[in-house]
Design an enzyme around this catalytic site. Structure first.
Site: not given
Length: 478
Positions: A325-327
């Site tokens: 989700w973060h990248g």
């Protein structure tokens, strides 16, 4: 539009004045005004991506309405799947398409297969992960019959695009924020004071702490071979404070600006670097995301119930998805894997995720044990942050491997003294203020003492603005 920009310093006072002068107590006009202000705020970066917010709004509003019209389980599940497919499809296309295509290309190349894939040449829409999860939570809660569907599309649109928390959270639940749009705005004088204090402290975190650390962190991570072990350790610590000051600073400003408009957002950080264990860290860090994954992924998968294998599977799924989700980079996946592994001792002890510790915090109140557990937890978090910050896993390993190699040259003379002093001052201020949202100095009974605290904070911010270049918020890329 950035919170720490001249544009916002002009934009927000205008919005604040117009809001309380003409719109605050009129429910429908207020929603329309917030939508207009939010679209200007977001469109200032790139107006073309407003279409994605509008599409997401229309999809989930319509699906919520359809869910209210039927009790048929199969039909309701079909509507829910349509919401999941639509929202995650848009998110996946813009955020992960190039990542997965590049990964497949690399895999084929390792087998000697030539492939010339098509890559997207488009910027990642700012905040797409945040507002996608926010609209998804609405649809899922309506499907679960935890909340009724919103009947007013303008209130729902205002909830989705509410500008203070649009691009970097907190990720608000519809059950908490959406009902606030159905009531006339009211704010008391003491709430205004709290909002201004939290905004001021948020600007201090971002401009003084995060932006002062950023140039040094960038230099060290760009060429870790060129620095001593002391500088490499210092670089990882400075990044820990950079990302904390950057992200929690944004949350503080978002919560403060919202409170001035009569809205209450959830707290997103609770002094995470004073945690005595990794699970406690996750109860204090990015609370809106960790609780989102708990409620919408971990518990539906079975949570802490079932066999040991199932519990291990659930933990790994949550943290690997959280990392992704973060990248769109394997470094974030690996970062999630590290934190998943840190939960394994807790699973062996059959403790519940998000509610108990792994390396169980000492039950004794002796200051040495408490301090030691905080330091150990912080050190583990800093090691994991190296993978989060590095551009590739190999770069992260290079960074870590150079720490013991360059141990004979462990100087940290490259760190300006004023930055070290600011960090120490920041730690002490957070420690003595850890039971409230902003420094205790802002709550001193003596008016002159409070004025001095405000003045010192403003001076620090102005000096940092003069010394540092304007830095975007790290979590804008997520």
């Amino acid at each position: 539009m950035l919170f720490n920009s001249i544009e916002f310093l002009v934009f927000y006072p205008i919005v604040f004045f117009l809001y309380w002068k003409f719109f605050a107590v009129k429910i429908r006009p207020r929603a329309l005004f917030i939508i207009a202000a939010s679209y200007i705020f977001y469109g200032w970066w790139d107006y073309r991506f407003l279409s994605l917010i509008i599409i997401s709004t229309l999809i989930d509003y319509s699906i919520g309405t359809q869910l209210a019209k039927t009790e048929n389980p199969r039909t309701r599940k079909s509507w829910l799947l349509l919401s999941l497919f639509s929202n995650l499809g848009i998110l996946g296309f813009f955020k992960y398409y190039n990542f997965f295509v590049a990964s497949w290309e690399e895999l084929f190349s390792s087998f000697g297969i030539s492939w010339d894939p098509l890559f997207l040449n488009v910027a990642l829409p700012v905040g797409i992960s945040f507002y996608t999860f926010q609209t998804l939570s609405y649809t899922i809660d309506v499907y679960r019959k935890k909340i009724p569907p919103c009947e007013d599309i303008f209130q729902f649109a205002a909830y989705v695009c509410f500008f203070p928390q649009l691009v970097a959270g907190p990720i608000e639940r519809a059950s908490h924020l959406l009902p606030q749009f159905a009531l006339p705005a009211r704010v008391k004088r003491w709430e205004i004071r709290i909002g201004l204090k939290q905004m001021l402290w948020g600007f201090f975190k971002k401009i003084v702490i995060a932006d002062s650390c950023a140039p040094i962190v960038n230099q060290i991570f760009q060429s870790p071979d060129s620095y001593s072990s002391g500088m490499l350790i210092a670089g990882s610590i400075l990044f820990a404070f950079q990302i904390y000051g950057d992200f929690s600073g944004y949350s503080d400003i978002a919560i403060g600006t919202s409170r001035l408009l009569g809205f209450k957002l959830m707290d997103n950080f609770n002094y995470p670097y004073f945690s005595r264990s990794i699970p406690e860290f996750w109860r204090r860090w990015h609370i809106s995301l960790s609780t989102w994954f708990r409620d919408y992924l971990y518990i539906p998968l079975g949570g802490s119930r079932g066999t040991f294998v199932n519990r291990v599977r659930n933990v790994f799924i949550v943290f690997l998805v959280s990392g992704l989700w973060h990248g769109a980079n394997w470094t974030f996946v690996f970062w999630g894997l590290i934190h998943a592994l840190l939960f394994m001792p807790g699973l062996l002890l059959r403790v519940r995720m998000f509610k108990s510790s792994i390396f169980r915090a000492p039950t004794s109140e002796h200051w040495f044990l408490k301090t030691s557990s905080v330091i150990i937890t912080f050190a583990i978090v800093c090691i994991a942050w190296i993978f989060f910050r590095a551009s590739s896993i190999s770069e992260a390993w290079t960074y870590l491997s150079n720490i013991p190699i360059n141990w004979k040259t462990n100087s940290i003379s490259g760190i300006p003294g004023y930055i070290s002093g600011i960090i120490i001052l920041f730690i002490l201020t957070e420690f003595i203020s850890r039971r409230q949202r902003y420094p205790v100095f802002y709550s001193m009974p003596n008016q002159w003492g409070r004025s001095l605290a405000y003045s010192v904070t403003v001076i620090f911010i102005l000096v940092a603005l003069y010394l540092n270049d304007e830095q975007t918020f790290i979590y804008f890329q997520f």
